[in-house]
Write a protein that holds these residues in place. Structure first.
Motif, PDB file in Angstrom:
ATOM      1  N   ILE A  52      98.846 106.267  20.495  1.00 24.45           N
ATOM      2  CA  ILE A  52      99.195 104.884  20.184  1.00 24.45           C
ATOM      3  C   ILE A  52      99.756 104.864  18.771  1.00 24.45           C
ATOM      4  O   ILE A  52      99.104 105.296  17.827  1.00 24.45           O
ATOM      5  CB  ILE A  52      97.978 103.941  20.304  1.00 24.45           C
ATOM      6  N   TYR A  53     100.979 104.377  18.663  1.00 18.49           N
ATOM      7  CA  TYR A  53     101.618 104.201  17.366  1.00 18.49           C
ATOM      8  C   TYR A  53     101.320 102.783  16.897  1.00 18.49           C
ATOM      9  O   TYR A  53     101.349 101.845  17.686  1.00 18.49           O
ATOM     10  CB  TYR A  53     103.135 104.398  17.480  1.00 18.49           C
ATOM     11  N   TRP A  54     101.026 102.625  15.613  1.00 18.58           N
ATOM     12  CA  TRP A  54     100.723 101.310  15.042  1.00 18.58           C
ATOM     13  C   TRP A  54     101.744 100.972  13.970  1.00 18.58           C
ATOM     14  O   TRP A  54     102.202 101.845  13.238  1.00 18.58           O
ATOM     15  CB  TRP A  54      99.329 101.322  14.414  1.00 18.58           C
ATOM     16  N   GLY A  55     102.093  99.716  13.873  1.00 18.37           N
ATOM     17  CA  GLY A  55     103.031  99.266  12.853  1.00 18.37           C
ATOM     18  C   GLY A  55     103.285  97.778  13.024  1.00 18.37           C
ATOM     19  O   GLY A  55     102.474  97.070  13.595  1.00 18.37           O
TER      20      GLY A  55
ATOM     21  N   SER B 255     101.572  90.711   7.085  1.00 22.29           N
ATOM     22  CA  SER B 255     100.718  91.890   6.863  1.00 22.29           C
ATOM     23  C   SER B 255      99.901  92.125   8.111  1.00 22.29           C
ATOM     24  O   SER B 255      99.602  91.210   8.852  1.00 22.29           O
ATOM     25  CB  SER B 255      99.805  91.686   5.661  1.00 22.29           C
ATOM     26  N   GLY B 256      99.548  93.354   8.350  1.00 20.00           N
ATOM     27  CA  GLY B 256      98.797  93.693   9.552  1.00 20.00           C
ATOM     28  C   GLY B 256      97.369  93.189   9.516  1.00 20.00           C
ATOM     29  O   GLY B 256      96.684  93.316   8.529  1.00 20.00           O
ATOM     30  N   SER B 257      96.933  92.603  10.634  1.00 19.98           N
ATOM     31  CA  SER B 257      95.540  92.163  10.728  1.00 19.98           C
ATOM     32  C   SER B 257      94.805  92.888  11.830  1.00 19.98           C
ATOM     33  O   SER B 257      93.604  92.833  11.906  1.00 19.98           O
ATOM     34  CB  SER B 257      95.481  90.653  10.969  1.00 19.98           C
ATOM     35  N   GLN B 258      95.532  93.562  12.734  1.00 16.93           N
ATOM     36  CA  GLN B 258      94.908  94.357  13.782  1.00 16.93           C
ATOM     37  C   GLN B 258      94.491  95.699  13.167  1.00 16.93           C
ATOM     38  O   GLN B 258      94.916  96.044  12.085  1.00 16.93           O
ATOM     39  CB  GLN B 258      95.903  94.590  14.924  1.00 16.93           C
TER      40      GLN B 258
ATOM     41  N   SER C  36     107.751  92.145  11.043  1.00 18.34           N
ATOM     42  CA  SER C  36     108.318  92.841   9.894  1.00 18.34           C
ATOM     43  C   SER C  36     109.298  91.935   9.151  1.00 18.34           C
ATOM     44  O   SER C  36     109.290  91.881   7.918  1.00 18.34           O
ATOM     45  CB  SER C  36     109.016  94.115  10.359  1.00 18.34           C
ATOM     46  N   ALA C  37     110.121  91.203   9.907  1.00 18.02           N
ATOM     47  CA  ALA C  37     111.087  90.294   9.288  1.00 18.02           C
ATOM     48  C   ALA C  37     110.396  89.133   8.581  1.00 18.02           C
ATOM     49  O   ALA C  37     110.877  88.641   7.555  1.00 18.02           O
ATOM     50  CB  ALA C  37     112.040  89.752  10.346  1.00 18.02           C
ATOM     51  N   GLU C  38     109.249  88.720   9.115  1.00 14.46           N
ATOM     52  CA  GLU C  38     108.489  87.627   8.503  1.00 14.46           C
ATOM     53  C   GLU C  38     107.664  88.093   7.316  1.00 14.46           C
ATOM     54  O   GLU C  38     107.077  87.285   6.605  1.00 14.46           O
ATOM     55  CB  GLU C  38     107.561  86.995   9.547  1.00 14.46           C
ATOM     56  N   GLY C  39     107.573  89.426   7.143  1.00 13.47           N
ATOM     57  CA  GLY C  39     106.765  89.963   6.048  1.00 13.47           C
ATOM     58  C   GLY C  39     105.275  89.822   6.322  1.00 13.47           C
ATOM     59  O   GLY C  39     104.481  89.772   5.391  1.00 13.47           O
TER      60      GLY C  39
ATOM     61  N   CYS D 136     100.777  90.853  15.440  1.00 19.09           N
ATOM     62  CA  CYS D 136     100.749  89.954  16.602  1.00 19.09           C
ATOM     63  C   CYS D 136     100.188  90.600  17.859  1.00 19.09           C
ATOM     64  O   CYS D 136      99.920  89.924  18.845  1.00 19.09           O
ATOM     65  CB  CYS D 136     102.145  89.395  16.874  1.00 19.09           C
ATOM     66  N   GLY D 137     100.016  91.924  17.857  1.00 16.25           N
ATOM     67  CA  GLY D 137      99.453  92.615  19.013  1.00 16.25           C
ATOM     68  C   GLY D 137     100.454  92.969  20.096  1.00 16.25           C
ATOM     69  O   GLY D 137     100.067  93.459  21.159  1.00 16.25           O
ATOM     70  N   ALA D 138     101.747  92.733  19.874  1.00 19.04           N
ATOM     71  CA  ALA D 138     102.762  93.092  20.868  1.00 19.04           C
ATOM     72  C   ALA D 138     102.674  94.583  21.182  1.00 19.04           C
ATOM     73  O   ALA D 138     102.396  95.400  20.300  1.00 19.04           O
ATOM     74  CB  ALA D 138     104.153  92.752  20.347  1.00 19.04           C
TER      75      ALA D 138
END
Length: 127
Positions: free
Chosen positions: A109-112, A123-126, A118-121, A73-75
């Motif tokens: 910058i940490y990514w995750g 997958s990363g798109s960024q 995470s709760a919604e499952g 989501c980019g938060a």
């Protein structure tokens, strides 16, 4: 403009423009860009730009903190520097490339995935 940055941590220019226009409806987009650049140059705001993201602005300046970015989501959230020995922030300089440099900041910058994604499952798109 500075109030808008304080009220909207890690906001992009569009968000800041919208916030400023609540009080100054006739402010131009170019004026917002120019003032953000001047505030950044003066050290009153910090400009960050995680890979794959537009520039963001924050009022937390004067310390060497880092950021965590959600790949989905980019938060963005602040992460304080590690305390104690931090070997990854001590540059290895075997070829003397840093000779003459006075280092005063490291950008990490940490990514995750954020808790919601995470709760919604999701997958990363960024990046």
């Amino acid at each position: 403009m500075l109030e808008a940055v304080h009220a909207n941590p890690h906001a992009d220019t569009e968000t800041i423009l919208t916030a400023v226009r609540r009080n100054l409806p006739d402010v131009s987009r170019q004026a917002v860009y120019d003032v953000l650049a001047a505030l950044s140059a003066a050290g009153l705001v910090r400009r960050i730009q995680p890979s794959g993201s537009v520039a963001r602005y924050e009022a937390r300046v004067g310390d060497n903190h880092h950021h965590v970015v959600c790949r989905s989501c980019g938060a963005i959230a602040d992460v304080d520097c590690a305390v104690g020995e931090t070997p990854c922030l001590t540059p290895y300089d075997s070829d003397g490339a840093l000779e003459g440099f006075v280092l005063d900041e490291a950008e990490v910058i940490y990514w995750g995935l954020c808790p919601n994604c995470s709760a919604e499952g999701t997958s990363g798109s960024q990046p």
